[in-house]
Structure formats: C-alpha cells, structure tokens
Enzyme design. Structure first.
Site, mmCIF file in Angstrom:
data_model
loop_
_atom_site.group_PDB
_atom_site.id
_atom_site.type_symbol
_atom_site.label_atom_id
_atom_site.label_comp_id
_atom_site.label_asym_id
_atom_site.label_seq_id
_atom_site.Cartn_x
_atom_site.Cartn_y
_atom_site.Cartn_z
ATOM 1 N N CYS A 128 7.873 46.961 3.736
ATOM 2 C CA CYS A 128 8.677 48.160 3.981
ATOM 3 C C CYS A 128 8.312 49.357 3.094
ATOM 4 O O CYS A 128 8.278 50.498 3.603
ATOM 5 C CB CYS A 128 10.167 47.833 3.891
ATOM 6 S SG CYS A 128 10.670 46.776 2.548
ATOM 7 N N ARG A 152 4.789 35.658 -1.814
ATOM 8 C CA ARG A 152 6.007 35.500 -2.605
ATOM 9 C C ARG A 152 5.892 34.263 -3.473
ATOM 10 O O ARG A 152 5.451 33.202 -3.009
ATOM 11 C CB ARG A 152 7.237 35.414 -1.692
ATOM 12 C CG ARG A 152 7.424 36.699 -0.896
ATOM 13 C CD ARG A 152 8.616 36.670 0.020
ATOM 14 N NE ARG A 152 8.672 37.880 0.832
ATOM 15 C CZ ARG A 152 9.547 38.110 1.802
ATOM 16 N NH1 ARG A 152 10.454 37.186 2.088
ATOM 17 N NH2 ARG A 152 9.527 39.241 2.473
ATOM 18 N N GLN A 188 4.110 38.403 8.249
ATOM 19 C CA GLN A 188 5.329 38.782 8.961
ATOM 20 C C GLN A 188 4.993 39.646 10.168
ATOM 21 O O GLN A 188 4.111 40.505 10.107
ATOM 22 C CB GLN A 188 6.264 39.562 8.043
ATOM 23 C CG GLN A 188 6.867 38.757 6.917
ATOM 24 C CD GLN A 188 7.840 39.592 6.112
ATOM 25 O OE1 GLN A 188 7.508 40.676 5.645
ATOM 26 N NE2 GLN A 188 9.048 39.088 5.945
ATOM 27 N N ASP A 219 6.353 42.351 11.279
ATOM 28 C CA ASP A 219 7.300 43.220 10.582
ATOM 29 C C ASP A 219 7.391 44.574 11.264
ATOM 30 O O ASP A 219 6.369 45.197 11.562
ATOM 31 C CB ASP A 219 6.826 43.403 9.138
ATOM 32 C CG ASP A 219 7.967 43.542 8.163
ATOM 33 O OD1 ASP A 219 9.133 43.454 8.593
ATOM 34 O OD2 ASP A 219 7.696 43.726 6.971
ATOM 35 N N HIS A 223 9.649 48.400 11.146
ATOM 36 C CA HIS A 223 10.643 49.272 10.516
ATOM 37 C C HIS A 223 10.871 50.449 11.445
ATOM 38 O O HIS A 223 9.929 51.114 11.878
ATOM 39 C CB HIS A 223 10.167 49.717 9.137
ATOM 40 C CG HIS A 223 10.068 48.567 8.184
ATOM 41 N ND1 HIS A 223 8.900 47.864 7.995
ATOM 42 C CD2 HIS A 223 11.016 47.960 7.426
ATOM 43 C CE1 HIS A 223 9.116 46.884 7.133
ATOM 44 N NE2 HIS A 223 10.388 46.918 6.780
ATOM 45 N N LYS A 266 22.605 42.381 6.976
ATOM 46 C CA LYS A 266 21.680 41.996 8.051
ATOM 47 C C LYS A 266 22.359 41.053 9.033
ATOM 48 O O LYS A 266 23.312 40.347 8.705
ATOM 49 C CB LYS A 266 20.427 41.324 7.491
ATOM 50 C CG LYS A 266 20.662 39.929 6.913
ATOM 51 C CD LYS A 266 19.362 39.299 6.431
ATOM 52 C CE LYS A 266 19.630 37.911 5.822
ATOM 53 N NZ LYS A 266 18.419 37.289 5.288
ATOM 54 N N HIS A 311 15.214 47.373 9.302
ATOM 55 C CA HIS A 311 14.164 46.389 9.031
ATOM 56 C C HIS A 311 14.294 45.287 10.077
ATOM 57 O O HIS A 311 15.382 44.775 10.308
ATOM 58 C CB HIS A 311 14.337 45.754 7.650
ATOM 59 C CG HIS A 311 14.375 46.721 6.508
ATOM 60 N ND1 HIS A 311 13.398 46.780 5.539
ATOM 61 C CD2 HIS A 311 15.301 47.656 6.165
ATOM 62 C CE1 HIS A 311 13.720 47.702 4.656
ATOM 63 N NE2 HIS A 311 14.873 48.247 5.012
#
Length: 693
Positions: free
Chosen positions: A370, A399, A417, A419, A421, A502, A548
């Site tokens: 992000c 991570r 991911q 991912d 946004h 979320k 997100h």
C-alpha cells in the site's frame, strides 16, 4: 453419561429460574431437563454470559440458560474437564510431573507438563487407559475458593508454574486465566463420589461438568514440545493434546474429518503431485513452485487478471525493497516492525581513513504494497474524474513470521498478494465497497468456493492511528455494506489493522473448515499520512478515501486452500495435465498421439504415456496423479476413430468419436466447470452438445 443409540432431541427452554439457595442442578431436575446424552445440560449461563457449575447456588433468584453438551460452550466445558482428568492421570502415573496449564481449544484440549522425558506414543496409551478408569469411577468436580493467595501458595508449594500464576493473578492471558480464576482464586477437586475423599485437585476458575461420567467420548491425539507461556527463553515443557465430544458419534465424525484432512494436507499433496517444495537452502517459509504447480498458479493468476481488467482495475508494479523512510511515513515501522525482516544498511560512503563521508540508510524488504501504491497516486495531480482509481498488483511481500507459526503455503514468509488499492471520493465509498464485495464473492465462486460468511474486524484500542470518530464512521460504513450483502456477519473485536477496520470473507471448504480469504479495509488515515489529494469539481483540493483489498489474501495461501478443498483433484481448467492418452498396446499409441496433437492445437494440456508400463499400471499412475481425462484406445477404438474416456472416480465411457471427444474436452475446459468429470456428467455433456448441433 452413557451414549444413547438414537437419542430423542428435546426442546430445551431458553431460560429457567434458579431460586435463591437452590443449586442449578436441583432446579434443572425439577424441570426434568436431560442429564444424559448429547443434550445433557452440563452448566448454566447467567444473563451476563458467566458460566456456572450445576452445583452453584445463587444468593437470590436468578434466571439462567441451560448449556447442553452438544453446544460449543458445552463442548468447551467437557474439554476443559477432560484436560483436568488428563493432568490427574499423568500425576497418578508420575507424581514428579509438574503442571503447567490445560485449557480447552478449538475441537479439543491440551495440558502442559514439566517432565524429565518427552511423552511417547506408548505413554499416551497408558495415560489414556488411566483416564478411562478415572472417568468410569464418576468422580465429582468440586469447586473450592481459597481464602487468600497465601493459602493457595502453601497448598501448591510443589507446583512452581501454578505459584507463578498465583503471583501474576490479574495480569495473565486467557488460557492462564482459565487456571487462576477471575475475581476469586479457586481450585477444583476431584472427589470420590461415595466417600467424599479428595483424590486430586487443580488451580482453576472452572466451570466443570458435574462428574467425570459427563465425559462420554475422548481420545489423546499427540504430544509435542512446548514452552512455558509460549516463550522459548523460558522452561521447556511437554504438551499432550486430545479431543473430547458429547458423544462417540460426534467424535468419530471429527476423527474421520481429521483423517480426510491429513490426506488432503497441501504440504503432502504438494510433494506427491510435484507441485511445490520448501528447500532448506532457501530458508523457512519460502516456497518454490515446480512446473506443474507453476501451471496451476499461472491459470489462477491469468483468470484473475482477466476479471480485474474487466472490472476497471489498472495494473501496476512495485519493487521488493525500499528505503526505511517510506515505512516511517506509513507508520509501519511504528506499529508493524515486529512483522518485518530486519533492515539492510546500505549506501554509506567512507573516506580512506575509514570515517563516514556519506551516511548510509536502512532498506527493508516490503511487508505490504500500500505505501508504494500511494506513491503512484501522488506521482502527479489527480482529478475527481479519475476516481474511483483502482490500482492492482500481484505484489510479492515478505513478513517475518515466527518459526512456530509457519505452515506450508498457508502461513509463509514470502508470498504474493493479489493486492488492490482503490482511491475514491467520500460519496463513492458505499457504492465502491458494495461493488468490491460483490466482485470478490463472485471471483471466489469462480474458483469453486461458495460457502461464505463475513467477519467485521474493529479497532484494537492499543494499536491504531486516527480519531475515534473516524474509526466509528468507517466501522459503521463497513457494517452497513456487509449486512446489505445478506451474508451472516460476526464480530472480530480488536482484529483490525492499525489504519482501519475491515471486512474479511470467511470461506468453508469441502470438509467444512473455515478459512479467511479476502479482506476489504476502509482507510481514512494513510491518505492523510501521505497527503494524498485530488481536485474536486469546484477546484478545491480534497482527500480521497482509500480501500485496501486482497482477494486471495496471497496466491500461495489460496493455492494451499484450493489444494485441500479439491484434495489435489483440481478442476479441469486448473489441472496441470488435463488429458493423458493411454494406449492398450503401443501399436495404438499413434492414434492417441494424433488426438493429443489436435487437443494441443486447442491449447489443451495433453500428452500420451509412451512408457513401458502395462496399461493398468498407467491408469493407476495417472489416477493417483489426479488427471481428469484419461483417453484409452484399443483396436476397436482405432477402427471406429474413437476413444474411451476413463475418469478419476474409476468410471468409463467407451467408444466416443474422436471429433466429439475433442470438442467436449475443449468446451468443458473453456466452461471452467469446477466439478470433476465422470462418465455420467460427460455423457450428459455430450448429449447436450449433440442437441446444440
């Protein structure tokens, strides 16, 4: 509590009154509530949620709800009581064993012990036999309140871990609170039902079932190493796990599910089907995908890309490493540093004498995408006409998961991911959230997952940025969107990331297990931290709202979940090898090679098995490899220009003309059906195709 062959279910009252000075058990018996079978009432619940033993007698008339054995709360009480029986059995066999904690957990229980040698499978059999003797004797669980902590210390002077819990009372986690109690410091004694003699006891807040006979079905499952309070720097302990249920039938169902889950374990199937591996040379939690796994992954990604493009997402790409300043801006180094790999200190320049001419700086491998997407948004001025702006990336992140929680593809250290946004105006938020949730659910269905509920994760009061007012607004917005979906919504208090609440999509797989999949987070704060702006219709500068959204969560995790959901038998459109030709004899191989060549021309993944194995062994090999279509050919097939289908379930469809077979396989693959083809379903498919022609 003996099992009932076919228990008759009764309608339990929502609540009943326990008169002052009367035990809950006495009041229950007056109403003739069940004390045997799966519906046996094991404890009662007060209006504030507090669970009470059936021996509890309130000081004033109190309305309570019965808690049956076959409810989640009832099972938890049974499991906690079984953990105490386990500890009693261990200490009766080995009086030198020291007790840790023994809480109920999902589907079972465990107890930690300080012993000289690890438990062996033979030890577990001996312990389980002793437990059955204790249960059969019908010992009564009797609650006792210590008058002071000094009294408890004196009684438990030989139990160092219990003494530590007493000293730390009021500052321990949930599992440990299960041991030390709430406002009162309590113990539970196991009492001989005939003589009243105390046979054993443990520091515990309870509640427990009335007697050990209320434990109708249990088994010990395994043992492992453990650490006191989960800290590797503290004492090494040995943990025994078990499971307990309200009936033998319920436990057998669970154990059957465990056996099936073991067969479906994606780590096992990944090796058996040659899909992926975890080389020691790379390090823990860092997978590599083999060619067959690479095909499945590519198909997953390609279909996702198609759908994202059709839904108006724009594709971006960002680097794997960045200067630490970026994560200072995003507050990740303030709130998420424990989940990040350590920095690499680079770019320093030195004089000849070793003094620093130019200071270096820290670089980090990124734990999320992000902040980089925010830099793309900020790379130039933005107009309201561009909103909502949907940026999408297959972004690899890293991570630092602790070694104890790494679990194959579903909990890795390096993963990718899917991912996105989304940047939108305030008045677009509800519509965009609604559209995003529908998009997410539909795409999950396309991969064969369709049993959903939603979870709403709210603010962690110890870990958040921004104002309470904005958090409340964001949370209620998500709640409204989630409830309007028509799906069940359950709370997850304190489960949000530090920058916003979320919704997470919880998915049940073929075994009924729940997996967290997609997440949708509403964020008013990162746009503020990055000073994101767009030009509104009136020319003013406005702050966008940020959503997100990860659909798979990670490709690796989704791959692992799908592997277990399908048991490795992937749908045709995802299968790494879709068709294998198996000649009855090598003389018929050219016929099948021509069929395979035509299928390849239609981009079907097909091959002919030219090995020296006998036909039946070839069939077994490719059935084990979970190939969806096996095409057999013998003399009759060649003469008729036909093939015979063999399917994963062992069924067969003979004498299908080659032209029809090729079209059917191609159309089945193109349709992206998620069921596994069988003789019956393919016959129906062929009939429908003939009617269309």
């Amino acid at each position: 509590m003996p099992d009932q062959a076919a228990p008759v279910r009764v309608e339990l009252p929502e609540s009943f009154r326990v008169p002052a000075g009367t035990t809950a058990g006495e009041a229950m018996r007056e109403l003739d509530l069940p004390n045997k079978g799966p519906q046996a009432v094991v404890v009662v619940r007060e209006s504030d949620g507090t669970l009470r033993d059936l021996s509890w007698a309130p000081a004033q008339d109190t309305e309570v709800a019965p808690v049956p054995a076959d409810s989640e709360e009832g099972r938890s009480v049974i499991r906690h009581s079984t953990a105490h029986v386990l500890a009693q059995a261990v200490q009766s066999i080995n009086p030198e064993a020291k007790l840790g904690i023994g809480p109920p957990i999902k589907d079972g229980f465990y107890y930690d012990f300080d012993v000289d040698e690890p438990f062996t499978p033979e030890d577990l059999k001996v312990i389980e036999k002793k437990m059955r003797q204790i249960i059969k004797s019908g010992q009564r669980f009797s609650r006792r309140v210590y008058e002071s902590t000094d009294e408890a210390r004196e009684e438990l002077v030989g139990e160092p871990y219990k003494l530590e819990l007493i000293d730390d009372k009021g500052a321990v986690d949930d599992d440990e609170i299960m041991e030390v109690g709430g406002a009162e410091l309590t113990a539970y004694d196991n009492v001989n039902p005939r003589t009243g003699e105390r046979l054993w006891g443990d520091l515990c807040r309870g509640p427990h079932v009335p007697t050990t006979k209320y434990i109708p079905a249990f088994t010990l499952t395994r043992s492992s190493a453990a650490y006191w309070r989960g800290d590797q720097n503290l004492a090494d302990l040995q943990r025994i796990y078990g499971t307990a249920w309200e009936s033998t039938e319920a436990m057998d169902t669970y154990l059957d599910m465990l056996a099936e889950a073991e067969k479906r374990d994606h780590r096992r199937l990944g090796a058996e089907l040659d899909l992926f591996s975890f080389p020691d040379e790379l390090g823990s939690g860092l997978p590599v995908f083999h060619p067959k796994g690479g095909i499945i992954r590519r198909e997953m990604e390609d279909y996702s890309r198609e759908q994202h493009a059709a839904a108006g997402y724009e594709f971006v790409n960002t680097p794997h490493v960045t200067k630490g300043h970026l994560f200072e801006m995003s507050k990740h180094l303030e709130w998420y540093a424990d989940g990040m790999f350590p920095p690499m200190h680079l770019d320093a320049e030195y004089n000849d004498d070793g003094t620093v001419r130019k200071p270096g700086q820290d670089y980090y491998v990124k734990p999320m995408n992000c902040p980089m997407h925010n830099l793309i948004f900020n790379s130039r001025g933005r107009s309201y006409r561009e909103l909502p702006l949907r940026l999408f990336e297959f972004g690899s992140v890293y991570r630092y998961e602790k070694s104890g929680v790494i679990h194959g593809l579903t909990r890795a250290r390096g993963f990718t991911q899917d991912d996105a946004h989304i940047y939108c105006a305030q008045d677009q938020v509800v519509e965009e959230l609604t559209t995003t949730l529908k998009f997410v659910l539909q795409l999950l269905k396309d991969y064969g997952l369709d049993d959903f509920y939603l979870e709403l994760s709210t603010k962690d009061p110890e870990k958040y940025v921004g104002t309470d007012e904005l958090w409340a607004e964001a949370t209620e917005t998500l709640r409204t969107v989630a409830e309007s979906s028509g799906l069940d919504l359950v709370p997850d208090p304190g489960g949000a990331a530090f920058y916003g609440p979320k919704i997470s999509v919880q998915v049940k797989d073929a075994l009924g297990r729940t997996w967290q999949m997609s997440t949708i987070q509403l964020d008013f704060f990162l746009p503020e931290l990055f000073d994101l702006e767009y030009t509104a219709p009136d020319g003013s500068k406005q702050r966008p709202v940020m959503i997100h959204r990860a659909l798979f969560g990670s490709i690796e995790r989704f791959f692992g979940v799908l592997t277990e959901h399908y048991g490795g038998a992937f749908p045709v459109w995802l299968a790494p090898v879709q068709v294998v030709g198996i000649p009855v004899a090598e003389a018929f191989a050219p016929h099948l090679q021509q069929v395979v060549n035509r299928l390849r021309g239609r981009r079907v993944r097909a091959e002919v098995d030219h090995s020296d194995d006998r036909m039946q062994k070839k069939i077994r090999n490719h059935t084990t490899a979970k190939v969806p279509f096996m095409l057999l050919a013998g003399e009759r097939d060649v003469e008729a220009n036909a093939v015979s289908f063999r399917f994963r379930d062992g069924t067969q469809l003979n004498g299908v003309p080659v032209d029809e077979a090729i079209v059917a396989i191609d159309e089945w693959e193109e349709s992206r059906r998620n069921d596994s083809p069988t003789a019956e379903s393919m016959s129906e498919f062929l009939d429908a195709a003939r009617k269309r022609r």
